[in-house]
Design an enzyme around this catalytic site. Structure first.
Site, mmCIF file in Angstrom:
data_model
loop_
_atom_site.group_PDB
_atom_site.id
_atom_site.type_symbol
_atom_site.label_atom_id
_atom_site.label_comp_id
_atom_site.label_asym_id
_atom_site.label_seq_id
_atom_site.Cartn_x
_atom_site.Cartn_y
_atom_site.Cartn_z
ATOM 1 N N ASP A 16 0.948 -1.290 0.159
ATOM 2 C CA ASP A 16 0.098 -0.076 -0.240
ATOM 3 C C ASP A 16 1.036 1.184 -0.109
ATOM 4 O O ASP A 16 1.243 1.862 1.002
ATOM 5 C CB ASP A 16 -0.917 -0.054 1.201
ATOM 6 C CG ASP A 16 -0.318 -0.295 2.482
ATOM 7 O OD1 ASP A 16 0.819 -0.654 2.767
ATOM 8 O OD2 ASP A 16 -0.988 0.005 3.521
ATOM 9 N N ASP A 23 6.076 2.131 2.594
ATOM 10 C CA ASP A 23 6.227 1.028 1.718
ATOM 11 C C ASP A 23 6.919 1.403 0.487
ATOM 12 O O ASP A 23 7.622 0.639 -0.301
ATOM 13 C CB ASP A 23 4.453 0.780 1.195
ATOM 14 C CG ASP A 23 3.851 -0.040 2.329
ATOM 15 O OD1 ASP A 23 3.391 -0.959 2.204
ATOM 16 O OD2 ASP A 23 3.475 0.914 3.035
ATOM 17 N N ASP A 263 8.003 -1.712 6.834
ATOM 18 C CA ASP A 263 7.972 -2.622 5.828
ATOM 19 C C ASP A 263 9.437 -2.936 5.223
ATOM 20 O O ASP A 263 9.479 -3.926 4.596
ATOM 21 C CB ASP A 263 7.264 -1.738 4.590
ATOM 22 C CG ASP A 263 5.641 -1.782 5.126
ATOM 23 O OD1 ASP A 263 5.151 -2.570 5.943
ATOM 24 O OD2 ASP A 263 4.994 -0.796 4.691
HETATM 25 O O1 RIB Z 1 1.159 -1.517 10.885
HETATM 26 C C1 RIB Z 1 2.161 -1.078 10.209
HETATM 27 C C2 RIB Z 1 1.971 -1.101 8.632
HETATM 28 O O2 RIB Z 1 0.690 -0.196 8.128
HETATM 29 C C3 RIB Z 1 2.834 -0.821 7.642
HETATM 30 O O3 RIB Z 1 2.949 -1.706 6.632
HETATM 31 C C4 RIB Z 1 2.883 0.637 7.254
HETATM 32 O O4 RIB Z 1 2.896 1.023 6.088
HETATM 33 C C5 RIB Z 1 1.302 0.929 8.088
HETATM 34 O O5 RIB Z 1 0.661 1.805 7.205
HETATM 35 CA CA CA Z 2 2.401 -0.988 4.518
#
Ligand code: RIB
Ligand code: CA
Length: 341
Positions: A16, A23, A263
């Site tokens: 995402d 990410d 990530d």
């Molecule tokens: O909970 C952490 C995750 O959600 C990660 O992948 C980060 O991108 C966040 O939005």
């Molecule tokens: Ca993420």
């Protein structure tokens, strides 16, 4: 030293992605690492609305000169979880269907690949049986539907490495989107349950281990002084991170004191799994709506001396690898090397 050519690990980034969120910079890590061969990016809604994510992925590829990498859009909403006023107040803009008006470095001219993420994932796994690793850093909707559409995927995928969930019985195991649940799993708990129960070879990197990546100013200074192969992207990355260190209001708003490389843990695990201490566990997801929706629980199988019953029963979730400790300095080293060498 071997004379054999360096074999890069084939990976798909299912994420995402936003502009310079974790990410995005993790995708940059995968693109720049000589140890990985990025077959494609398959955005899934989560942190952002899908079209915004697709635009960010395409712009990143343009700036890095990697326009040959396909971006195949996946799902713009979870399987069952509907938006609520709570979802609207917190991280995540999924399912808002907003037109993409701008992103900081400008909109891309590069076009998305017409294939759906699910079909792209299946095609790659069929083309390279047992060689493809799915790096899943967002909600698991695309991966779950790929498994449902092509069940052989669970035997033919090399590995699925997931950032998601939280194991309450291990240190640092509280949720981050609700007291009980982690964001990626909470956005689409039903999809996560399909994936975690699928029997595919899975390594899960839950919040317990990702919380070891909250870094401080010293790390930022190290990053900022690194000579990047792509100075324009590096500058955008640094400017973005600087906000977290120099604007306490932003930090308070995001409820985090330090930026974390959550990530990036997934990409680091594909490059060097030895950075992590891993235990085999059964991990399942609560899909009952309410306070525990999206909560993960993990446990090791217990044995009764009679041998008659074991918990959990065999028709439940399957054992997977769960990382719970890591060498953060080791991750930083390979990350900085990918950006600079
Ligand atoms: O909970 C952490 C995750 O959600 C990660 O992948 C980060 O991108 C966040 O939005
Ligand atoms: Ca993420």
């Amino acid at each position: 030293m071997s004379d054999l050519p360096h074999q890069s690990r084939k990976v798909i980034m299912d994420c995402d992605i936003g502009w310079m969120n974790d990410d995005c910079t993790a995708t940059m890590f995968a693109l720049l690492s000589p140890d990985l061969d990025l077959l494609g990016i398959t955005p899934v809604m989560g942190n952002f609305d899908l079209d915004h994510e697709v635009a960010c992925a395409l712009r990143l590829l343009e700036l890095l000169g990697r326009t040959e990498v396909p971006v195949c859009a996946g799902f713009d909403r979870p399987l069952i979880h509907e938006r609520s006023s709570y979802a609207d107040q917190v991280w995540g803009k999924w399912g808002t269907l907003q037109p993409v008006e701008s992103i900081p470095p400008g909109l891309p001219t590069l076009q998305r690949d017409p294939r759906h993420a699910v079909d792209f994932i299946i095609e790659c796994v069929q083309k390279y049986p047992n060689e493809v690793t799915i790096l899943a850093t967002g909600p698991l909707t695309n991966v779950a539907v790929a498994i449902r559409k092509y069940p052989q995927l669970v035997e033919q995928v090399g590995e699925i490495i997931i950032m998601g969930g939280n194991i309450p019985g291990l240190p640092r195991g509280h949720g981050n989107i609700t007291p009980m649940a982690e964001f990626n799993i909470w956005v689409d708990p039903e999809a996560a349950r399909i994936v975690l129960r699928s029997g595919a070879p899975i390594t899960l990197l839950p919040l317990n281990v990702c919380r070891l990546t909250h870094f401080d100013r010293a790390y930022f200074d190290r990053l900022a002084s690194a000579e990047s192969k792509h100075p324009e992207v590096a500058r955008l990355f640094r400017d973005y991170l600087l906000i977290h260190f120099e604007n306490p209001e932003v930090d308070r708003k995001n409820a985090r004191l330090f930026y974390g490389l959550y990530d990036h843990c997934v990409v680091g695990c594909a490059i060097n799994p030895d950075l992590y201490t891993v235990t085999e566990m059964h991990v399942d997801v609560n899909i009952v709506q309410g306070a525990f929706y999206g909560a993960t629980h993990g446990y090791q199988r217990g044995t009764y001396s009679s041998g008659a019953y074991q918990f959990p029963l065999d028709d439940g979730c399957r054992p997977i690898k769960v990382a719970h400790e890591m060498d953060f300095e080791g991750l930083v080293d390979i990350y900085l090397r990918a950006l600079t060498e």
